[in-house]
Design an enzyme around this catalytic site. Structure first.
Site, PDB file in Angstrom:
ATOM      1  N   GLU A   1     -10.419   7.446   4.398  1.00 43.12           N
ATOM      2  CA  GLU A   1     -11.042   6.579   5.392  1.00 43.12           C
ATOM      3  C   GLU A   1     -10.181   5.323   5.489  1.00 43.12           C
ATOM      4  O   GLU A   1      -9.349   5.063   4.631  1.00 43.12           O
ATOM      5  CB  GLU A   1     -12.463   6.181   4.966  1.00 43.12           C
ATOM      6  CG  GLU A   1     -12.520   5.151   3.838  1.00 43.12           C
ATOM      7  CD  GLU A   1     -12.195   5.734   2.476  1.00 43.12           C
ATOM      8  OE1 GLU A   1     -12.351   6.969   2.293  1.00 43.12           O
ATOM      9  OE2 GLU A   1     -11.766   4.958   1.607  1.00 43.12           O
TER      10      GLU A   1
ATOM     11  N   LYS B   1       0.816  -1.232   0.000  1.00 43.74           N
ATOM     12  CA  LYS B   1       0.000   0.000   0.000  1.00 43.74           C
ATOM     13  C   LYS B   1       0.841   1.271   0.000  1.00 43.74           C
ATOM     14  O   LYS B   1       0.419   2.294  -0.534  1.00 43.74           O
ATOM     15  CB  LYS B   1      -0.962   0.010   1.189  1.00 43.74           C
ATOM     16  CG  LYS B   1      -2.143  -0.915   1.014  1.00 43.74           C
ATOM     17  CD  LYS B   1      -3.247  -0.600   2.018  1.00 43.74           C
ATOM     18  CE  LYS B   1      -4.490  -1.431   1.750  1.00 43.74           C
ATOM     19  NZ  LYS B   1      -4.300  -2.859   2.123  1.00 43.74           N
TER      20      LYS B   1
ATOM     21  N   SER C   1       1.660  -9.716  -0.951  1.00 46.76           N
ATOM     22  CA  SER C   1       1.364  -8.282  -0.801  1.00 46.76           C
ATOM     23  C   SER C   1       1.735  -7.706   0.558  1.00 46.76           C
ATOM     24  O   SER C   1       1.980  -6.509   0.671  1.00 46.76           O
ATOM     25  CB  SER C   1      -0.118  -8.041  -1.090  1.00 46.76           C
ATOM     26  OG  SER C   1      -0.925  -8.894  -0.298  1.00 46.76           O
TER      27      SER C   1
HETATM   28  C1  LIG Z   1      -5.130  -3.926   1.657  1.00 49.72           C
HETATM   29  C2  LIG Z   1      -4.409  -5.147   1.363  1.00 49.72           C
HETATM   30  C3  LIG Z   1      -4.779  -5.999   0.298  1.00 49.72           C
HETATM   31  C4  LIG Z   1      -5.984  -5.754  -0.563  1.00 49.72           C
HETATM   32  O1  LIG Z   1      -5.963  -4.573  -1.305  1.00 49.72           O
HETATM   33  P1  LIG Z   1      -5.768  -4.577  -2.876  1.00 49.72           P
HETATM   34  O2  LIG Z   1      -6.085  -3.188  -3.271  1.00 49.72           O
HETATM   35  O3  LIG Z   1      -6.702  -5.573  -3.452  1.00 49.72           O
HETATM   36  O4  LIG Z   1      -4.365  -4.937  -3.140  1.00 49.72           O
HETATM   37  C5  LIG Z   1      -4.008  -7.114   0.034  1.00 49.72           C
HETATM   38  N1  LIG Z   1      -2.936  -7.423   0.795  1.00 49.72           N
HETATM   39  C6  LIG Z   1      -2.543  -6.644   1.831  1.00 49.72           C
HETATM   40  C7  LIG Z   1      -1.353  -7.045   2.629  1.00 49.72           C
HETATM   41  C8  LIG Z   1      -3.272  -5.483   2.157  1.00 49.72           C
HETATM   42  O5  LIG Z   1      -2.879  -4.724   3.182  1.00 49.72           O
END
Ligand SMILES: *Cc1c(COP(=O)(O)O)cnc(C)c1O
Length: 409
Positions: free
Chosen positions: A126, A104, A391
């Site tokens: 938010e 993010k 992610s």
């Molecule tokens: C917020 C988040 C997601 C989901 O958000 P996307 O916009 O779909 O990428 C996925 N993995 C992690 C670690 C997150 O913090």
């Protein structure tokens, strides 16, 4: 509009050609705004269209990624996990090693830099589970901007560590106490605050969702993930991966890694959370079970209740429980370039334990969905080399997992 088919489409210039000038990916996207906010989003769009071609902006963002975020993040070959599966080789793009522990920050730093170039003083957003709030508060601290994060009182009570982080980083956390006191009300509250002060502030959306230009802009800021991963994978193995897999909430980490491989002969999979079951309310599988509609200012696939309003959704991964999905994903699904599929809560939790135990990496439960799908592919077909976008890291999920699933250890 003429419907396209991925097999007939040339993806060489895809990223330049989509979205169109008005923010549409085929029939999805656009900007559905109250009239008062049209000028504010137009200002952001014009600024972004100019700035994204500016050498100063690009080189500043590069410097930030390298020196502050710690990019490039590595690609890692999971040898022990792969061995346990047979012939499939699983690789991870380690976004968990990006500063603050998830992808993010990639778009939050871009949004912060844009705000700075536009002369704005405040970032407004938010947050649900607090992940977007923490990443944005980090960007605000870095750029010396004010930060106002709207959060439902129910979520504030549940997410104490993230609330503490935001406060330490200097953000003002605005509690939202009406309605169900969760994300939906927080969105309304943040929009109100932006409406009242769009001269001085910018609204920062946390995924490839919302009105144009956010789905395009957030994708562009996340593209670094796919670009790095493609080069790294080629260098490590001499080949492209056979398949790329990412979890889809709003879809930002997925668009980031997918963008690097759309023009290649690589299978691409987006993984939705099917929660505890297939009934409405048990999952957040907007692509699998949604229908076309407009919410939160854009047109895409969404889960609706009987009244046509956003339906209640659930996933064990709070970062994935969103009742819609970025318009670009709806488009890539329609033309058949990306296959969208799902895993259940249970499968994601098993993958969470497996990666921790076999590789020494504790993944976010969101990312565990992508990994669980790669494991499933390995068991049902022979997918070859699979690149999974990891992610985020799972420190935020450890207590929850041990408390609720500790008996599986
Ligand atoms: C917020 C988040 C997601 C989901 O958000 P996307 O916009 O779909 O990428 C996925 N993995 C992690 C670690 C997150 O913090």
């Amino acid at each position: 509009m003429e419907k396209k088919n991925a097999r007939e489409m040339d993806f060489t210039n895809y990223l330049k050609e989509y979205p169109d000038q008005t923010g549409y990916f085929g029939e999805f996207g656009g900007a559905y705004l109250p009239p008062e906010l049209i000028p504010a989003f137009k200002e952001v769009n014009e600024a972004y269209q100019t700035i994204c071609h500016s050498a100063r902006f690009i080189s500043e963002l590069r410097r930030i990624r390298k020196e502050f975020q710690g990019r490039p993040t590595p690609v890692y070959h999971c040898e022990r996990l792969s061995k346990s599966l047979g012939t499939t080789q699983i690789y991870l793009k380690r976004e968990d090693l990006n500063h603050t522990g998830a992808h993010k920050l990639n778009h939050c730093m871009g949004e912060g830099l844009l705000a700075k170039y536009m002369g704005k003083k405040k970032l407004i957003a938010e947050t649900g589970a607090g992940q977007h709030g923490v990443a944005l508060a980090t960007a605000a601290a870095f750029f010396g901007l004010e930060c106002e994060i709207h959060m439902g009182e129910v979520d504030i009570a549940k997410q104490a560590p993230n609330v503490a982080r935001m406060k330490l980083l200097g953000a003002k956390v605005v509690p939202v106490s009406h309605g169900l006191k969760t994300l939906k009300e927080a969105v309304d509250s943040a929009f109100q605050a932006y409406l009242a002060d769009h001269e001085n502030s910018i609204y920062c959306i946390g995924s490839v969702v919302g009105p144009h230009p956010f789905p395009a802009m957030v994708r562009d800021f996340q593209m670094v993930v796919g670009k790095e991963a493609r080069e790294q994978f080629l260098e490590m193995t001499g080949y492209l991966p056979d398949a790329v897999v990412a979890a889809v909430g709003g879809g930002s980490n997925a668009m980031g890694i997918f963008s690097g491989f759309l023009a290649d002969p690589v299978k691409i999979y987006g993984v939705e959370p099917m929660g505890t079951g297939h009934e409405l309310g048990q999952h957040a599988a907007s692509m699998t079970y949604g229908s076309k509609g407009i919410m939160h200012g854009f047109e895409s696939m969404m889960l609706k209740d009987d009244m046509g309003e956003p339906a209640p959704v659930y996933s064990v991964a709070s970062g994935l429980d969103y009742p819609s999905v970025g318009p670009e994903h709806a488009f890539l699904n329609q033309i058949g370039r990306v296959k969208y599929d799902y895993v259940m809560d249970d499968e994601a939790i098993d993958a969470f334990f497996a990666l921790s135990r076999l590789e020494g990496i504790i993944p976010a439960i969101e990312s565990s969905h992508a990994l669980a799908y790669a494991i499933k592919l390995a068991k049902t077909e022979n997918p070859g080399f699979v690149l999974v976008n990891l992610s985020g890291r799972g420190d935020k999920d450890m207590d929850f997992v041990l408390e609720n699933y500790g008996d599986r250890l």
